[in-house]
Design a protein around this motif. Structure first.
Motif, PDB file in Angstrom:
ATOM      1  N   GLY A 163      25.136  48.298  43.291  1.00 30.62           N
ATOM      2  CA  GLY A 163      26.046  49.425  43.202  1.00 30.62           C
ATOM      3  C   GLY A 163      27.454  49.170  43.687  1.00 30.62           C
ATOM      4  O   GLY A 163      28.265  50.101  43.776  1.00 30.62           O
ATOM      5  N   ASP A 164      27.792  47.925  43.990  1.00 25.75           N
ATOM      6  CA  ASP A 164      29.113  47.635  44.561  1.00 25.75           C
ATOM      7  C   ASP A 164      29.527  46.220  44.164  1.00 25.75           C
ATOM      8  O   ASP A 164      28.897  45.243  44.572  1.00 25.75           O
ATOM      9  CB  ASP A 164      29.064  47.763  46.091  1.00 25.75           C
ATOM     10  CG  ASP A 164      30.433  47.644  46.750  1.00 25.75           C
ATOM     11  OD1 ASP A 164      31.451  47.747  46.043  1.00 25.75           O
ATOM     12  OD2 ASP A 164      30.474  47.482  47.981  1.00 25.75           O
ATOM     13  N   THR A 165      30.587  46.110  43.363  1.00 29.39           N
ATOM     14  CA  THR A 165      31.132  44.817  42.970  1.00 29.39           C
ATOM     15  C   THR A 165      32.618  44.781  43.303  1.00 29.39           C
ATOM     16  O   THR A 165      33.352  45.723  42.994  1.00 29.39           O
ATOM     17  CB  THR A 165      30.934  44.556  41.468  1.00 29.39           C
ATOM     18  OG1 THR A 165      29.546  44.565  41.170  1.00 29.39           O
ATOM     19  CG2 THR A 165      31.520  43.202  41.072  1.00 29.39           C
ATOM     20  N   VAL A 166      33.050  43.697  43.928  1.00 26.98           N
ATOM     21  CA  VAL A 166      34.439  43.547  44.349  1.00 26.98           C
ATOM     22  C   VAL A 166      34.965  42.224  43.795  1.00 26.98           C
ATOM     23  O   VAL A 166      34.268  41.204  43.849  1.00 26.98           O
ATOM     24  CB  VAL A 166      34.567  43.575  45.886  1.00 26.98           C
ATOM     25  CG1 VAL A 166      36.022  43.354  46.312  1.00 26.98           C
ATOM     26  CG2 VAL A 166      34.047  44.888  46.452  1.00 26.98           C
ATOM     27  N   LEU A 167      36.190  42.261  43.295  1.00 28.40           N
ATOM     28  CA  LEU A 167      36.890  41.062  42.858  1.00 28.40           C
ATOM     29  C   LEU A 167      38.144  40.915  43.705  1.00 28.40           C
ATOM     30  O   LEU A 167      38.941  41.852  43.807  1.00 28.40           O
ATOM     31  CB  LEU A 167      37.270  41.155  41.380  1.00 28.40           C
ATOM     32  CG  LEU A 167      38.224  40.084  40.832  1.00 28.40           C
ATOM     33  CD1 LEU A 167      37.598  38.700  40.896  1.00 28.40           C
ATOM     34  CD2 LEU A 167      38.650  40.430  39.404  1.00 28.40           C
ATOM     35  N   VAL A 168      38.327  39.746  44.293  1.00 28.55           N
ATOM     36  CA  VAL A 168      39.478  39.477  45.151  1.00 28.55           C
ATOM     37  C   VAL A 168      40.279  38.321  44.550  1.00 28.55           C
ATOM     38  O   VAL A 168      39.708  37.263  44.240  1.00 28.55           O
ATOM     39  CB  VAL A 168      39.042  39.138  46.591  1.00 28.55           C
ATOM     40  CG1 VAL A 168      40.264  38.883  47.478  1.00 28.55           C
ATOM     41  CG2 VAL A 168      38.196  40.273  47.174  1.00 28.55           C
ATOM     42  N   LEU A 169      41.574  38.538  44.403  1.00 31.06           N
ATOM     43  CA  LEU A 169      42.502  37.512  43.926  1.00 31.06           C
ATOM     44  C   LEU A 169      43.598  37.352  44.964  1.00 31.06           C
ATOM     45  O   LEU A 169      44.267  38.332  45.311  1.00 31.06           O
ATOM     46  CB  LEU A 169      43.123  37.913  42.586  1.00 31.06           C
ATOM     47  CG  LEU A 169      42.174  38.252  41.436  1.00 31.06           C
ATOM     48  CD1 LEU A 169      42.960  38.798  40.249  1.00 31.06           C
ATOM     49  CD2 LEU A 169      41.365  37.026  41.018  1.00 31.06           C
ATOM     50  N   VAL A 170      43.788  36.126  45.468  1.00 30.24           N
ATOM     51  CA  VAL A 170      44.781  35.888  46.515  1.00 30.24           C
ATOM     52  C   VAL A 170      45.589  34.648  46.153  1.00 30.24           C
ATOM     53  O   VAL A 170      45.025  33.545  46.015  1.00 30.24           O
ATOM     54  CB  VAL A 170      44.126  35.692  47.903  1.00 30.24           C
ATOM     55  CG1 VAL A 170      45.203  35.553  48.979  1.00 30.24           C
ATOM     56  CG2 VAL A 170      43.181  36.833  48.231  1.00 30.24           C
ATOM     57  N   ASN A 171      46.890  34.825  46.034  1.00 34.13           N
ATOM     58  CA  ASN A 171      47.798  33.697  45.796  1.00 34.13           C
ATOM     59  C   ASN A 171      48.170  33.078  47.139  1.00 34.13           C
ATOM     60  O   ASN A 171      48.830  33.713  47.961  1.00 34.13           O
ATOM     61  CB  ASN A 171      49.051  34.189  45.072  1.00 34.13           C
ATOM     62  CG  ASN A 171      50.049  33.071  44.784  1.00 34.13           C
ATOM     63  OD1 ASN A 171      49.765  31.898  45.014  1.00 34.13           O
ATOM     64  ND2 ASN A 171      51.223  33.442  44.294  1.00 34.13           N
ATOM     65  N   LEU A 172      47.759  31.859  47.367  1.00 33.43           N
ATOM     66  CA  LEU A 172      48.043  31.178  48.630  1.00 33.43           C
ATOM     67  C   LEU A 172      49.240  30.227  48.513  1.00 33.43           C
ATOM     68  O   LEU A 172      49.350  29.265  49.263  1.00 33.43           O
ATOM     69  CB  LEU A 172      46.793  30.438  49.105  1.00 33.43           C
ATOM     70  CG  LEU A 172      45.633  31.359  49.515  1.00 33.43           C
ATOM     71  CD1 LEU A 172      44.374  30.565  49.811  1.00 33.43           C
ATOM     72  CD2 LEU A 172      45.998  32.230  50.709  1.00 33.43           C
ATOM     73  N   ARG A 173      50.124  30.551  47.608  1.00 34.96           N
ATOM     74  CA  ARG A 173      51.344  29.778  47.415  1.00 34.96           C
ATOM     75  C   ARG A 173      52.578  30.651  47.633  1.00 34.96           C
ATOM     76  O   ARG A 173      52.536  31.875  47.438  1.00 34.96           O
ATOM     77  CB  ARG A 173      51.386  29.191  45.997  1.00 34.96           C
ATOM     78  CG  ARG A 173      50.220  28.266  45.688  1.00 34.96           C
ATOM     79  CD  ARG A 173      50.297  26.974  46.506  1.00 34.96           C
ATOM     80  NE  ARG A 173      49.160  26.093  46.249  1.00 34.96           N
ATOM     81  CZ  ARG A 173      48.231  25.786  47.142  1.00 34.96           C
ATOM     82  NH1 ARG A 173      48.301  26.297  48.369  1.00 34.96           N
ATOM     83  NH2 ARG A 173      47.249  24.969  46.837  1.00 34.96           N
ATOM     84  N   ALA A 174      53.676  29.997  47.989  1.00 32.47           N
ATOM     85  CA  ALA A 174      54.932  30.698  48.289  1.00 32.47           C
ATOM     86  C   ALA A 174      55.747  31.009  47.042  1.00 32.47           C
ATOM     87  O   ALA A 174      56.900  31.444  47.141  1.00 32.47           O
ATOM     88  CB  ALA A 174      55.771  29.864  49.251  1.00 32.47           C
ATOM     89  N   THR A 175      55.171  30.788  45.870  1.00 31.52           N
ATOM     90  CA  THR A 175      55.819  31.124  44.603  1.00 31.52           C
ATOM     91  C   THR A 175      54.850  31.923  43.753  1.00 31.52           C
ATOM     92  O   THR A 175      53.623  31.829  43.930  1.00 31.52           O
ATOM     93  CB  THR A 175      56.230  29.847  43.839  1.00 31.52           C
ATOM     94  OG1 THR A 175      55.073  29.037  43.634  1.00 31.52           O
ATOM     95  CG2 THR A 175      57.271  29.065  44.624  1.00 31.52           C
ATOM     96  N   PRO A 176      55.349  32.735  42.798  1.00 36.35           N
ATOM     97  CA  PRO A 176      54.446  33.492  41.917  1.00 36.35           C
ATOM     98  C   PRO A 176      53.543  32.547  41.129  1.00 36.35           C
ATOM     99  O   PRO A 176      53.933  31.441  40.752  1.00 36.35           O
ATOM    100  CB  PRO A 176      55.401  34.244  40.994  1.00 36.35           C
ATOM    101  CG  PRO A 176      56.682  34.322  41.750  1.00 36.35           C
ATOM    102  CD  PRO A 176      56.767  33.060  42.544  1.00 36.35           C
TER     103      PRO A 176
END
Length: 460
Positions: A406-419
């Motif tokens: 009943g619970d799904t999470v998607l995490v996106l994290v940019n670990l760079r100093a540029t887009p």
């Protein structure tokens, strides 16, 4: 399990036997694993019924010397509302005991008496008041415990010199490279029993909820088995036990947690350009030996590395980079651990022996607000706290799903100093999500643009 002194002695005697063809059966070695059952002090207060499941914990470390202008337990008590407001549910107090003065460098880990509160921190009444205040706010309290050493002016030095490691000339030795402390000898069953009895007594007299155990990998595994078995026999208390160590056997000894040294070690080079996929390796290796609810504790800093390496904002790309790193730390796998001051992005390193800096709590309220939002989401998400992890990391982006019924999470994290533009995996393309932090609807197609150090936490 390491071989005890008595088992080793038995083997030596056996090898010298005149009739080795018919060896007697060695007696079971119970001398170093039997729970300590000495009379306990009277129970102070009511054992806390709100100790969380080990998987649902967020730990907040308090360095008492730097935490407040008064540098004592009362200075912690006056900020309990602020700690609670973050959403944490376990407070970890650094050592509260008297510090030795002989050969001393004023380390709080140089213990002169395991059974009292040091006057610099206050009194037993002050510790009890802090614990009571935390419990009334729904937070557990664990205490730092130091088993490997004492100060050189600890009474055991003269009363029980046989409790210490000695050289060939009978001189008591210091622990490793730490010349300010004397190394305890774990072949002494009397020392072990005394140490465990002291540890157990704090559960009763201060109504504590567990321990963070310093330099846990140094002590024999069978010592921890005895200590933890003793503590688990306190039927009135549910206790949380954290090993400051990486040994897989700490889990089999009964600890709830090992410490995420490898995760921290990988995080710094990742922020500086190493492949983000390195995190996937430690997600496997750090859990070797863990079963059931056992977890890894993960951090951006703690009292050791903050002083030696610097604060997260100086190491991890300023406020944006350190915040991105915290999202991964809080959401990907394990238990998040917050060192006091991190939630206001306090930039000054709190260097050993932690007496020259006092945290300024007035700075960066926006960082505190974001920490509060992130922890609140974690607290409300079964998937984040207990769900199964699927990693979609690439070189620059930490990307993963956490899934529970009943619970799904998607995490996106940019670990760079540029887009960075993240190519959405085929299994996630053409799906719709809700942003967990702002409530907006997010549609995923073939790619997703993340700003420098940007992150998205999506759920459905």
């Amino acid at each position: 399990m390491k071989m005890s002194f008595f088992s080793l002695l038995w083997l030596i005697l056996l090898s010298c036997s005149k009739n080795p063809s018919v060896p007697p059966t060695p007696p079971p070695d119970t001398t170093t694993t039997t729970p300590v059952t000495d009379p306990a002090p009277p129970q102070y207060g009511t054992p806390f019924a709100g100790v969380p499941d080990p998987r649902d914990v967020t730990i907040y470390q308090v360095n008492i010397r730097a935490f407040s202008p008064t540098h004592n337990l009362q200075g912690v008590s006056v900020r309990l509302d602020q700690i609670k407001a973050l959403g944490v549910n376990v407070i970890y107090l650094m050592p509260v005991y008297p510090v030795g003065t002989l050969n001393s460098v004023n380390s709080p880990y140089c213990i002169r008496n395991f059974d009292t509160v040091g006057s610099e921190y206050g009194s037993l009444a002050d510790l009890r008041a802090l614990v009571d205040g935390a419990h009334s706010r729904g937070m557990a309290v664990i205490l730092d415990w130091v088993v490997n050493q004492t100060s050189w002016d600890h009474p055991w030095i003269t009363q029980h010199p046989d409790w210490y490691v000695k050289d060939a000339n009978g001189n008591i030795q210091h622990l490793s490279t730490y010349t300010d402390v004397a190394a305890l000898n774990f072949t002494s069953t009397a020392m072990r029993s005394a140490m465990i009895a002291s540890m157990r007594s704090w559960v009763y007299k201060a109504n504590l909820d567990g321990f963070r155990c310093d330099f846990a990998d140094n002590a024999p595994v069978d010592f921890w088995q005895q200590a933890i078995d003793t503590l688990r026999h306190i039927g009135t208390h549910k206790l949380l036990l954290l090993a400051e160590g990486t040994r897989a056997a700490n889990y089999s000894a009964g600890f709830d947690y090992n410490f995420g040294f490898a995760y921290y070690g990988d995080l710094k080079p990742i922020i500086n350009g190493s492949p983000v996929t390195g995190i996937d390796n430690v997600n496997t290796s750090e859990y070797t030996g863990a079963t059931g609810t056992q977890q890894i504790v993960r951090y951006l800093t703690n009292h050791d590395v903050d002083g030696s390496d610097g604060s997260p904002v100086t190491l991890l790309g300023g406020i944006p980079g350190s915040m991105a790193a915290f999202v991964v730390t809080a959401c990907m796998k394990g238990i998040p651990f917050i060192y006091n001051g991190t939630e206001v992005a306090f930039p000054t390193a709190i260097t050993f022996p932690f007496t020259s800096v006092t945290i300024d709590w007035s700075i960066n309220p926006n960082v505190t607000a974001e920490y509060t939002r992130l922890i609140a989401f974690r607290n409300g998400s079964t998937a984040i706290r207990r769900g199964s992890l699927t990693s979609y990391d690439n070189n620059d982006i930490a990307a993963f799903t956490k899934t529970a019924p009943g619970d799904t999470v998607l995490v996106l994290v940019n670990l760079r100093a540029t887009p960075m533009s993240y190519p959405i995996p085929a299994t996630l393309q053409n799906t719709n999500w809700t942003d967990a932090l702002d409530g907006s609807t997010q549609a995923l197609n073939t790619s997703y643009l993340l700003p420098a150090y940007g992150y998205r936490i999506l759920h459905k």
